[in-house]
Design an enzyme around this catalytic site. Structure first.
Site, short mmCIF file in Angstrom:
data_model
loop_
_atom_site.label_atom_id
_atom_site.label_comp_id
_atom_site.label_asym_id
_atom_site.label_seq_id
_atom_site.Cartn_x
_atom_site.Cartn_y
_atom_site.Cartn_z
N ASP A 73 11.02 24.09 48.03
CA ASP A 73 12.42 24.29 48.51
C ASP A 73 12.97 25.59 48.11
O ASP A 73 14.12 25.88 48.47
CB ASP A 73 13.35 23.10 47.68
N GLU A 211 7.01 25.90 34.85
CA GLU A 211 7.67 27.01 35.71
C GLU A 211 8.37 27.94 34.18
O GLU A 211 9.27 27.04 33.59
CB GLU A 211 8.46 26.94 36.47
O1 KIV Z 1 10.11 25.85 45.29
C1 KIV Z 1 9.02 26.69 44.97
O2 KIV Z 1 8.71 27.54 45.52
C2 KIV Z 1 8.45 26.18 43.83
C3 KIV Z 1 7.46 27.20 43.01
C4 KIV Z 1 8.52 28.08 42.08
C5 KIV Z 1 6.74 26.43 42.10
O3 KIV Z 1 8.89 25.08 43.29
#
Ligand code: KIV
Length: 293
Positions: A73, A211
């Site tokens: 997202d 994260e």
């Molecule tokens: O939306 C995204 O790109 C993510 C990554 C940072 C893991 O969730």
């Protein structure tokens, strides 16, 4: 073919090829599945994951033999120019994921459930996950959170949809945290993160993203869990890494956290090419004799 038989089959295929050719799982496998990722963790082979939001980029990643493509997202930020991931809609995620799937024949495609599509209740979560799977052809969904979304995780899993968890800095909760600083530095938050990781594994999640948390904490979680743990800003003692493609290629310029390694400065390179094109057009250098009919 039943599931158990399939796992045994993958395992013997991999073992045979590894013994005879001394190759890695990554080299041997034709299609990455959740079971392949589990096998990679068992063998201590690192998993490489990147985001993609469109057909052309997904094709490049797939042909480079990336293990997992995440239709994140983060498309809300890097594709649509929003400040957070919150505004992206289900229809927009489906559009991106469908485009990605068309470019992929090897990687596992994981699609983020957007903000507001699973937090309400577990029935809504299942409806959202089913839409993603039916309309995009993706292979799994990712959702943010631990114990508080367990009912949704269980319901999605009960429909046979693989779920990837996401703990630590969870950008959909940015207004609760207030900042994008490192998470779980304090003991209480670290303890909750470890508990949540176990809850997600026990529920049946096939992998977990961590994260922006201390490397030591991420290493402990990766060691305790049997499922693969993929880090972003979580050090190297996890089972794999994920980055946002536009960040690692240097297309985005304003986002520069410590964990980000830039492999290119595509912003400047593309700008240079566009400037050269403009000059050629203005000076009637393009098109030349050979470039016309
Ligand atoms: O939306 C995204 O790109 C993510 C990554 C940072 C893991 O969730």
């Amino acid at each position: 073919m039943n599931f158990k038989y399939l796992i045994v089959n993958i395992r013997s295929f991999v073992t045979y090829n590894l013994k005879t050719n001394a190759m890695s799982v990554h080299q041997v496998i034709k299609r990455v599945t959740t079971h392949v990722l589990y096998e990679m963790k068992l063998r201590g082979e690192k998993i490489a994951m990147l985001t993609a939001y469109d057909y052309s980029m997904a094709r490049i990643l797939d042909q480079s033999e990336i293990d997992i493509i995440l239709v994140g997202d983060s498309a809300s930020n890097v594709m649509a120019g929003n400040e957070t991931t919150l505004p992206i809609t289900m229809d927009e995620m489906i559009y991106h994921a469908k485009s990605v799937v068309r470019g992929v024949s090897r990687a596992l495609v994981v699609v983020d459930l957007p903000f507001g599509s699973y937090q309400g209740n577990s029935k809504e979560a299942l409806t959202s996950a089913i839409r993603i799977m039916k309309e995009t052809g993706g292979h799994a969904v990712k959702i943010e959170g631990g114990k508080e979304i367990l009912e949704s995780v269980n319901r999605i899993l009960s429909a046979g949809i693989p779920v990837m968890g996401h703990l630590g800095l969870t950008p959909q909760s940015i207004h609760k945290f207030g900042t994008y600083v490192v998470r779980a530095r304090e003991e209480a938050e670290a303890k909750k993160l470890i508990e949540d990781a176990h809850i997600l594994e026990e529920a049946g999640c096939f992998a977990l993203v961590l994260e922006k948390i201390p490397a030591k904490l991420a290493a402990k979680v990766a060691k305790e869990l049997k499922i693969p743990v993929i880090g972003i800003g979580a050090g190297h003692e996890v089972d794999g890494q994920v980055l946002v493609l536009h960040d690692m290629l240097g297309i985005t310029q304003e986002f520069s956290p410590r964990f980000l390694r830039r492999y290119h400065n595509l912003f400047e390179e593309i700008k240079g090419s566009v400037k050269a094109y403009i000059k050629d057009v203005k000076t009637i250098d393009f098109p030349n004799e050979k470039e016309q009919y």
